[in-house]
Design a protein around this motif. Sequence first.
Motif, PDB file in Angstrom:
ATOM      1  N   ALA A  51      -5.684  11.066   5.856  1.00  0.00           N
ATOM      2  CA  ALA A  51      -4.499  11.743   5.320  1.00  0.00           C
ATOM      3  C   ALA A  51      -4.127  11.249   3.929  1.00  0.00           C
ATOM      4  O   ALA A  51      -3.583  11.993   3.119  1.00  0.00           O
ATOM      5  CB  ALA A  51      -3.318  11.548   6.269  1.00  0.00           C
ATOM      6  N   LEU A  52      -4.416   9.990   3.659  1.00  0.00           N
ATOM      7  CA  LEU A  52      -4.094   9.423   2.344  1.00  0.00           C
ATOM      8  C   LEU A  52      -5.318   9.362   1.450  1.00  0.00           C
ATOM      9  O   LEU A  52      -5.313   8.677   0.430  1.00  0.00           O
ATOM     10  CB  LEU A  52      -3.499   8.019   2.509  1.00  0.00           C
ATOM     11  CG  LEU A  52      -2.234   7.935   3.356  1.00  0.00           C
ATOM     12  CD1 LEU A  52      -1.706   6.511   3.365  1.00  0.00           C
ATOM     13  CD2 LEU A  52      -1.173   8.878   2.825  1.00  0.00           C
ATOM     14  N   GLY A  53      -6.388  10.053   1.809  1.00  0.00           N
ATOM     15  CA  GLY A  53      -7.594  10.025   0.993  1.00  0.00           C
ATOM     16  C   GLY A  53      -8.637   9.093   1.573  1.00  0.00           C
ATOM     17  O   GLY A  53      -8.443   8.467   2.618  1.00  0.00           O
ATOM     18  N   VAL A  54      -9.764   8.965   0.865  1.00  0.00           N
ATOM     19  CA  VAL A  54     -10.897   8.208   1.395  1.00  0.00           C
ATOM     20  C   VAL A  54     -10.595   6.725   1.542  1.00  0.00           C
ATOM     21  O   VAL A  54     -11.278   6.017   2.264  1.00  0.00           O
ATOM     22  CB  VAL A  54     -12.143   8.394   0.502  1.00  0.00           C
ATOM     23  CG1 VAL A  54     -12.611   9.835   0.550  1.00  0.00           C
ATOM     24  CG2 VAL A  54     -11.850   7.964  -0.933  1.00  0.00           C
ATOM     25  N   GLY A  55      -9.572   6.237   0.855  1.00  0.00           N
ATOM     26  CA  GLY A  55      -9.252   4.822   0.940  1.00  0.00           C
ATOM     27  C   GLY A  55      -8.242   4.466   2.000  1.00  0.00           C
ATOM     28  O   GLY A  55      -7.799   3.319   2.078  1.00  0.00           O
ATOM     29  N   SER A  56      -7.844   5.420   2.837  1.00  0.00           N
ATOM     30  CA  SER A  56      -6.750   5.144   3.768  1.00  0.00           C
ATOM     31  C   SER A  56      -7.154   4.227   4.912  1.00  0.00           C
ATOM     32  O   SER A  56      -6.308   3.813   5.697  1.00  0.00           O
ATOM     33  CB  SER A  56      -6.173   6.445   4.328  1.00  0.00           C
ATOM     34  OG  SER A  56      -7.098   7.084   5.194  1.00  0.00           O
ATOM     35  N   GLY A  57      -8.421   3.923   5.035  1.00  0.00           N
ATOM     36  CA  GLY A  57      -8.858   2.952   6.037  1.00  0.00           C
ATOM     37  C   GLY A  57      -8.662   1.525   5.606  1.00  0.00           C
ATOM     38  O   GLY A  57      -8.944   0.605   6.373  1.00  0.00           O
ATOM     39  N   ARG A  58      -8.183   1.299   4.413  1.00  0.00           N
ATOM     40  CA  ARG A  58      -7.949  -0.052   3.903  1.00  0.00           C
ATOM     41  C   ARG A  58      -6.469  -0.260   3.636  1.00  0.00           C
ATOM     42  O   ARG A  58      -5.747   0.687   3.319  1.00  0.00           O
ATOM     43  CB  ARG A  58      -8.756  -0.297   2.613  1.00  0.00           C
ATOM     44  CG  ARG A  58      -8.368   0.617   1.465  1.00  0.00           C
ATOM     45  CD  ARG A  58      -9.286   0.478   0.251  1.00  0.00           C
ATOM     46  NE  ARG A  58      -9.044  -0.737  -0.492  1.00  0.00           N
ATOM     47  CZ  ARG A  58      -8.289  -0.793  -1.605  1.00  0.00           C
ATOM     48  NH1 ARG A  58      -7.676   0.296  -2.070  1.00  0.00           N
ATOM     49  NH2 ARG A  58      -8.132  -1.923  -2.239  1.00  0.00           N
ATOM     50  N   ARG A  59      -6.028  -1.498   3.780  1.00  0.00           N
ATOM     51  CA  ARG A  59      -4.647  -1.855   3.470  1.00  0.00           C
ATOM     52  C   ARG A  59      -4.634  -3.023   2.499  1.00  0.00           C
ATOM     53  O   ARG A  59      -5.579  -3.815   2.440  1.00  0.00           O
ATOM     54  CB  ARG A  59      -3.877  -2.212   4.735  1.00  0.00           C
ATOM     55  CG  ARG A  59      -3.728  -1.060   5.730  1.00  0.00           C
ATOM     56  CD  ARG A  59      -2.961   0.121   5.157  1.00  0.00           C
ATOM     57  NE  ARG A  59      -2.731   1.154   6.158  1.00  0.00           N
ATOM     58  CZ  ARG A  59      -2.273   2.373   5.882  1.00  0.00           C
ATOM     59  NH1 ARG A  59      -1.984   2.715   4.644  1.00  0.00           N
ATOM     60  NH2 ARG A  59      -2.087   3.248   6.850  1.00  0.00           N
ATOM     61  N   VAL A  60      -3.539  -3.143   1.761  1.00  0.00           N
ATOM     62  CA  VAL A  60      -3.443  -4.063   0.634  1.00  0.00           C
ATOM     63  C   VAL A  60      -2.138  -4.851   0.709  1.00  0.00           C
ATOM     64  O   VAL A  60      -1.247  -4.521   1.504  1.00  0.00           O
ATOM     65  CB  VAL A  60      -3.548  -3.275  -0.687  1.00  0.00           C
ATOM     66  CG1 VAL A  60      -4.893  -2.553  -0.774  1.00  0.00           C
ATOM     67  CG2 VAL A  60      -2.396  -2.263  -0.818  1.00  0.00           C
ATOM     68  N   PRO A  61      -1.967  -5.923  -0.102  1.00  0.00           N
ATOM     69  CA  PRO A  61      -0.764  -6.762   0.001  1.00  0.00           C
ATOM     70  C   PRO A  61       0.556  -6.020  -0.143  1.00  0.00           C
ATOM     71  O   PRO A  61       1.552  -6.424   0.465  1.00  0.00           O
ATOM     72  CB  PRO A  61      -0.964  -7.781  -1.129  1.00  0.00           C
ATOM     73  CG  PRO A  61      -2.445  -7.920  -1.234  1.00  0.00           C
ATOM     74  CD  PRO A  61      -2.969  -6.528  -1.009  1.00  0.00           C
ATOM     75  N   SER A  62       0.597  -4.951  -0.910  1.00  0.00           N
ATOM     76  CA  SER A  62       1.859  -4.221  -1.056  1.00  0.00           C
ATOM     77  C   SER A  62       2.260  -3.519   0.231  1.00  0.00           C
ATOM     78  O   SER A  62       3.392  -3.060   0.367  1.00  0.00           O
ATOM     79  CB  SER A  62       1.759  -3.202  -2.194  1.00  0.00           C
ATOM     80  OG  SER A  62       0.761  -2.238  -1.918  1.00  0.00           O
ATOM     81  N   GLU A  63       1.336  -3.449   1.226  1.00  0.00           N
ATOM     82  CA  GLU A  63       1.627  -2.848   2.519  1.00  0.00           C
ATOM     83  C   GLU A  63       1.784  -3.904   3.611  1.00  0.00           C
ATOM     84  O   GLU A  63       1.742  -3.584   4.796  1.00  0.00           O
ATOM     85  CB  GLU A  63       0.509  -1.870   2.890  1.00  0.00           C
ATOM     86  CG  GLU A  63       0.383  -0.708   1.915  1.00  0.00           C
ATOM     87  CD  GLU A  63      -0.854   0.125   2.157  1.00  0.00           C
ATOM     88  OE1 GLU A  63      -0.686   1.275   2.610  1.00  0.00           O
ATOM     89  OE2 GLU A  63      -1.976  -0.353   1.913  1.00  0.00           O
ATOM     90  N   ILE A  64       1.977  -5.158   3.201  1.00  0.00           N
ATOM     91  CA  ILE A  64       2.170  -6.258   4.148  1.00  0.00           C
ATOM     92  C   ILE A  64       3.592  -6.791   3.988  1.00  0.00           C
ATOM     93  O   ILE A  64       3.973  -7.259   2.910  1.00  0.00           O
ATOM     94  CB  ILE A  64       1.154  -7.389   3.909  1.00  0.00           C
ATOM     95  CG1 ILE A  64      -0.279  -6.873   4.134  1.00  0.00           C
ATOM     96  CG2 ILE A  64       1.446  -8.586   4.811  1.00  0.00           C
ATOM     97  CD1 ILE A  64      -1.355  -7.895   3.805  1.00  0.00           C
ATOM     98  N   GLN A  65       4.381  -6.719   5.047  1.00  0.00           N
ATOM     99  CA  GLN A  65       5.753  -7.232   4.987  1.00  0.00           C
ATOM    100  C   GLN A  65       5.734  -8.729   4.673  1.00  0.00           C
ATOM    101  O   GLN A  65       4.966  -9.497   5.248  1.00  0.00           O
ATOM    102  CB  GLN A  65       6.454  -7.000   6.319  1.00  0.00           C
ATOM    103  CG  GLN A  65       7.917  -7.442   6.341  1.00  0.00           C
ATOM    104  CD  GLN A  65       8.565  -7.271   7.706  1.00  0.00           C
ATOM    105  OE1 GLN A  65       7.964  -6.732   8.631  1.00  0.00           O
ATOM    106  NE2 GLN A  65       9.802  -7.740   7.837  1.00  0.00           N
TER     107      GLN A  65
END
Length: 348
Positions: A259-273
């Motif tokens: 849904a968020l594109g080809v990279g949506s299977g990865r997460r990054v520090p800005s998505e870590i509380q």
Amino acid sequence: MKHVLCVARVLRIAVGVSLGLCLLPAMTGCTSGGANTLDIFSPLFPPASGGVIVGPVGTGRTPGSSVGTPSSGFVDPCDETQQRKFVRITMRNSSADFVHYFLAFVAFVNSEEYPDGAVCPTDIALYTSFGYQSIPAGAVREFGNYCIVGPALLYFHRSGQFRGAGAGSTSGLGSAIAPAQGATSTFDTFFNSAGATVPVPDLILFHNPGTTAGGQALKVSRSLTSPCSEAVVVAADPVCQQDAFYYVDDTDRVTGSTALGVGSGRRVPSEIQGTGCECLGLSVPAQVLAPSGRTAITAQCNEFFRGGRIEYVFLREDLDPPYPQLVWRVTDSSGARAHDFDPRSGVR
């Protein structure tokens, strides 16, 4: 000139602005008054793909700080109780996918180089017996896009391997957690429901160093051949957008919604509380140890505690913009709650 990322103790100042202070050997290029000096009027970190990780500076040895707030006090780590030399950590996965994560703990030895370092020199064996690797004074260690300057210790959980050697497709997970079973989260086999007792680090960093990914070729943000060298940094993903964990299937291949594109299977520090990227609006991808005198009531949003507990929960909601997809709950050594799970997550 080499770009430098300085991860250091963060102070809360009277005007409500967070100020990072930098303490680096001259070799790193982060010098007083220079272009990379951190002050209230300049960007906290230059836009670079990597840099030098150094320890906390001496912010707690005087009755008050130069920026107008009382110091939180400093307790020599050699004087800490045994219980406060550890932090207890649990991890669970509430998503329908396997999670492959890359977890590092960085601890600095209390020394002339790091006067507020978390590690008593006589406790180094306590850390190495857990699995930390020692970086002596005068030495450096490269970890993905980062250069860690000794005297320090680095722990990289399971070397980032998805599963142990010889394990089956659904067994023997290493740096990974199996999917939730319906509405029931699955706990990590190491950071289990009881919690793993970890010698307390100065920094907790989720970062793929780019050397261990299995399955298909997973995206890695690393652009530096040698982050400890004086070579010019090649522009790449900023520190808040570098790989932290992936959603994968049981063969370690990226899976799930696009849904968020080809990279949506990865997460990054800005998505870590609890990273500075997520809650401070700063390029600080790590979570940091609170100063000795800090309490749950006065904790900054990216701080955890000696003798306390951290509960991590992995989620998956492909929203744009997303709320944090790795959330945490943090208590201090007395059991008082400093941070609760992001309320948007619905985690209890």
